[in-house]
Design a protein around this motif. Structure first.
Motif, PDB file in Angstrom:
ATOM      1  N   LYS A  58     -10.325  42.073   0.758  1.00  0.00           N
ATOM      2  CA  LYS A  58     -11.686  42.238   1.257  1.00  0.00           C
ATOM      3  C   LYS A  58     -12.305  40.892   1.637  1.00  0.00           C
ATOM      4  O   LYS A  58     -13.000  40.783   2.664  1.00  0.00           O
ATOM      5  N   LEU A  59     -12.066  39.877   0.844  1.00  0.00           N
ATOM      6  CA  LEU A  59     -12.596  38.557   1.177  1.00  0.00           C
ATOM      7  C   LEU A  59     -11.993  38.041   2.483  1.00  0.00           C
ATOM      8  O   LEU A  59     -12.683  37.400   3.292  1.00  0.00           O
ATOM      9  N   THR A  60     -10.720  38.333   2.698  1.00  0.00           N
ATOM     10  CA  THR A  60     -10.065  37.917   3.950  1.00  0.00           C
ATOM     11  C   THR A  60     -10.698  38.614   5.151  1.00  0.00           C
ATOM     12  O   THR A  60     -10.923  37.987   6.197  1.00  0.00           O
ATOM     13  N   GLU A  61     -10.999  39.902   5.017  1.00  0.00           N
ATOM     14  CA  GLU A  61     -11.632  40.639   6.119  1.00  0.00           C
ATOM     15  C   GLU A  61     -13.022  40.081   6.431  1.00  0.00           C
ATOM     16  O   GLU A  61     -13.430  39.982   7.594  1.00  0.00           O
ATOM     17  N   ILE A  62     -13.761  39.727   5.408  1.00  0.00           N
ATOM     18  CA  ILE A  62     -15.098  39.157   5.614  1.00  0.00           C
ATOM     19  C   ILE A  62     -14.994  37.825   6.345  1.00  0.00           C
ATOM     20  O   ILE A  62     -15.688  37.577   7.339  1.00  0.00           O
ATOM     21  N   GLU A  63     -14.106  36.960   5.867  1.00  0.00           N
ATOM     22  CA  GLU A  63     -13.952  35.631   6.460  1.00  0.00           C
ATOM     23  C   GLU A  63     -13.452  35.715   7.898  1.00  0.00           C
ATOM     24  O   GLU A  63     -13.874  34.938   8.770  1.00  0.00           O
ATOM     25  N   ALA A  64     -12.569  36.671   8.162  1.00  0.00           N
ATOM     26  CA  ALA A  64     -12.001  36.797   9.506  1.00  0.00           C
ATOM     27  C   ALA A  64     -13.066  37.127  10.542  1.00  0.00           C
ATOM     28  O   ALA A  64     -12.883  36.832  11.736  1.00  0.00           O
ATOM     29  N   ARG A  65     -14.152  37.710  10.122  1.00  0.00           N
ATOM     30  CA  ARG A  65     -15.224  38.070  11.060  1.00  0.00           C
ATOM     31  C   ARG A  65     -16.333  37.020  11.108  1.00  0.00           C
ATOM     32  O   ARG A  65     -17.356  37.228  11.756  1.00  0.00           O
ATOM     33  N   GLY A  66     -16.143  35.925  10.413  1.00  0.00           N
ATOM     34  CA  GLY A  66     -17.134  34.866  10.429  1.00  0.00           C
ATOM     35  C   GLY A  66     -18.380  35.184   9.625  1.00  0.00           C
ATOM     36  O   GLY A  66     -19.428  34.557   9.818  1.00  0.00           O
ATOM     37  N   LEU A  67     -18.279  36.141   8.719  1.00  0.00           N
ATOM     38  CA  LEU A  67     -19.414  36.520   7.889  1.00  0.00           C
ATOM     39  C   LEU A  67     -19.369  35.799   6.544  1.00  0.00           C
ATOM     40  O   LEU A  67     -18.310  35.358   6.099  1.00  0.00           O
ATOM     41  N   GLU A  68     -20.526  35.696   5.894  1.00  0.00           N
ATOM     42  CA  GLU A  68     -20.631  35.130   4.559  1.00  0.00           C
ATOM     43  C   GLU A  68     -21.241  36.171   3.624  1.00  0.00           C
ATOM     44  O   GLU A  68     -22.005  37.037   4.059  1.00  0.00           O
ATOM     45  N   ILE A  69     -20.920  36.062   2.351  1.00  0.00           N
ATOM     46  CA  ILE A  69     -21.597  36.885   1.352  1.00  0.00           C
ATOM     47  C   ILE A  69     -22.867  36.153   0.952  1.00  0.00           C
ATOM     48  O   ILE A  69     -22.819  35.082   0.342  1.00  0.00           O
ATOM     49  N   ALA A  70     -24.009  36.734   1.307  1.00  0.00           N
ATOM     50  CA  ALA A  70     -25.292  36.096   1.013  1.00  0.00           C
ATOM     51  C   ALA A  70     -25.606  36.154  -0.481  1.00  0.00           C
ATOM     52  O   ALA A  70     -26.160  35.202  -1.050  1.00  0.00           O
ATOM     53  N   ALA A  71     -25.279  37.269  -1.108  1.00  0.00           N
ATOM     54  CA  ALA A  71     -25.548  37.479  -2.530  1.00  0.00           C
ATOM     55  C   ALA A  71     -24.834  38.746  -2.952  1.00  0.00           C
ATOM     56  O   ALA A  71     -24.453  39.568  -2.111  1.00  0.00           O
ATOM     57  N   LEU A  72     -24.647  38.909  -4.246  1.00  0.00           N
ATOM     58  CA  LEU A  72     -24.221  40.191  -4.799  1.00  0.00           C
ATOM     59  C   LEU A  72     -25.450  40.862  -5.380  1.00  0.00           C
ATOM     60  O   LEU A  72     -26.232  40.241  -6.108  1.00  0.00           O
TER      61      LEU A  72
END
Length: 313
Positions: A58-72
Motif C-alpha cells: 500500500k505504501l508503494t502504491e501511494i508513493e507511485a502516485r506522488g501522494l503523501e500521507i498527511a496524517a492517520l
C-alpha cells in the motif's frame, strides 16, 4: 499549506480506485481514516500491523502516485465506559504504533468523553454551568481529573515511544475537547504534544468565530480540516443551534454541514487560511466532505475548487 482529503468519503471505493481519484482531484495528500467510528477499508491499522507485506504494498502504491500521507485519523471515544471505549482505545493505540512504523508524525483523533460519575454506563457531555446543580462541579472534576488526564498522559507517553510528534484533537461536539478553552485545559496538563485539529465547521454552529479561534490557538493548531457549515435562515432563529435531527434531514435542520463555500463565502475562507498561516501553521488542510444537500461528487469537487482558491500557499 497543502491540500489533502479524508478518505472516509471514498469508503465505497477500492484502495487503488481511491488513490486514483485523489490524483484526479489534484490533492497532494491523504488523511487516512481507519479505526474508531470510521468504516473506510483502505488503511486499517490492525490489518497492516499484522501483514507487513500488505503495508509495504500500500505504501508503494501511494508513493507511485506522488501522494503523501498527511496524517492517520482514528476518530474515536477511548473514554466511553463500555465495550466501545475499550475497542476504540485499542484501535487508537494500534494507529499510533502504525504511524510510528511508517514515519507519520500526526494523529488526528478526538479527546474522548467519559461518564459523569463512577458506575455510569454512557458518556455524558456536560455543557451546562459547573455551579448548578450542586453535583456539577464534582462531575466535571471526575471527568477531567479521574478519567481524561490519566488516559492522555498514557497516550502521550505511547506516542513519544512510537516517534509520533503530534496529536490533533478535533473540536467536535460531545467530546471533552470541543473548543480552544477545553483544548488548553487538556494541553496544560499533558503537554504540547496535544493540539487541535482546527475544524471550523463545528465552531460555526456552536456560535464561535473560527478566525478568532485560530488566533487564540496559535501554535496549538496541529492540523486543519476544510469543512463548512451553513446556518439555515429562519429555522435557526426559531429553534436555536442545538440540533438533534438526523444529518440527512437537511430541509428541517437549523444548520447543515455543507461543501466549502456553500456556507461562508470564499473571501471568508481566504481570511481564515491567512490567519491560520499567520499563526504559524503551514501544514495540511484536509477536506472532510459531509454535505447531504447535494451529491457526494458535486460536494467533493466544489469543495476542492474552493480550497484550491483559498488556502495559503
Amino acid at each position: 499549506m497543502k491540500l489533502s482529503i479524508c478518505t472516509d468519503v471514498m469508503g465505497d471505493l477500492s484502495f487503488t480506485e481511491m488513490l486514483d481519484k485523489c490524483v484526479k482531484l489534484g490533492v497532494e495528500g491523504i488523511e487516512m481514516t481507519g479505526g474508531g467510528w470510521s468504516r473506510a477499508p483502505h488503511f486499517r491499522a490492525d490489518e497492516l500491523l499484522a501483514d507487513r507485506g500488505l503495508l509495504r504494498s500500500k505504501l508503494t502504491e501511494i508513493e507511485a502516485r506522488g501522494l503523501e500521507i498527511a496524517a492517520l485519523n482514528c476518530s474515536a471515544n477511548p473514554l466511553d465506559p463500555g465495550d466501545m471505549g475499550k475497542r476504540h482505545r485499542k484501535e487508537m493505540e494500534q494507529t499510533i504504533r502504525l504511524a510510528g512504523e511508517i514515519g507519520v508524525k500526526t494523529i488526528v483523533t478526538m479527546s474522548g468523553l467519559p461518564e459523569a460519575a463512577p458506575g455510569d454506563m454512557v458518556p455524558n457531555w456536560l455543557v451546562y454551568t459547573k455551579s448548578w446543580p450542586d453535583e456539577m462541579p464534582e462531575r466535571d472534576r471526575y471527568q477531567w481529573e479521574d478519567r481524561a488526564f490519566p488516559l492522555w498522559h498514557e497516550l502521550v507517553k505511547l506516542a513519544k515511544e512510537a516517534g509520533v510528534e503530534k496529536y490533533a484533537l478535533e473540536n467536535f461536539s460531545a467530546m471533552l475537547v470541543w473548543n480552544p478553552e477545553t483544548l488548553f485545559r487538556l494541553r496544560n496538563e499533558v503537554g504540547p504534544m496535544v493540539g487541535m485539529n482546527l475544524d471550523p465547521s463545528h465552531l460555526m454552529w456552536m456560535g464561535a468565530d473560527p478566525i478568532a479561534s485560530a488566533r487564540a490557538l496559535g501554535n496549538a493548531i496541529h492540523h486543519c480540516h476544510g469543512k463548512d457549515t451553513r446556518i439555515e435562515r429562519g429555522l435557526a432563529d426559531v429553534n436555536g443551534l442545538l440540533e438533534l435531527k438526523d444529518v440527512t434531514d437537511v430541509a428541517n435542520r437549523s444548520w447543515n454541514y455543507v461543501a466549502v463555500g456553500a456556507g461562508r463565502d470564499l473571501q471568508w475562507w481566504k481570511e481564515f487560511f491567512s490567519v491560520v498561516r499567520m499563526c504559524g501553521y503551514n501544514g495540511w488542510v484536509s477536506l472532510e466532505m459531509e454535505d447531504f444537500t447535494m451529491s457526494t461528487e458535486a460536494g467533493i469537487q466544489s469543495s476542492i475548487d474552493a480550497l484550491h482558491a483559498t488556502i495559503s500557499r
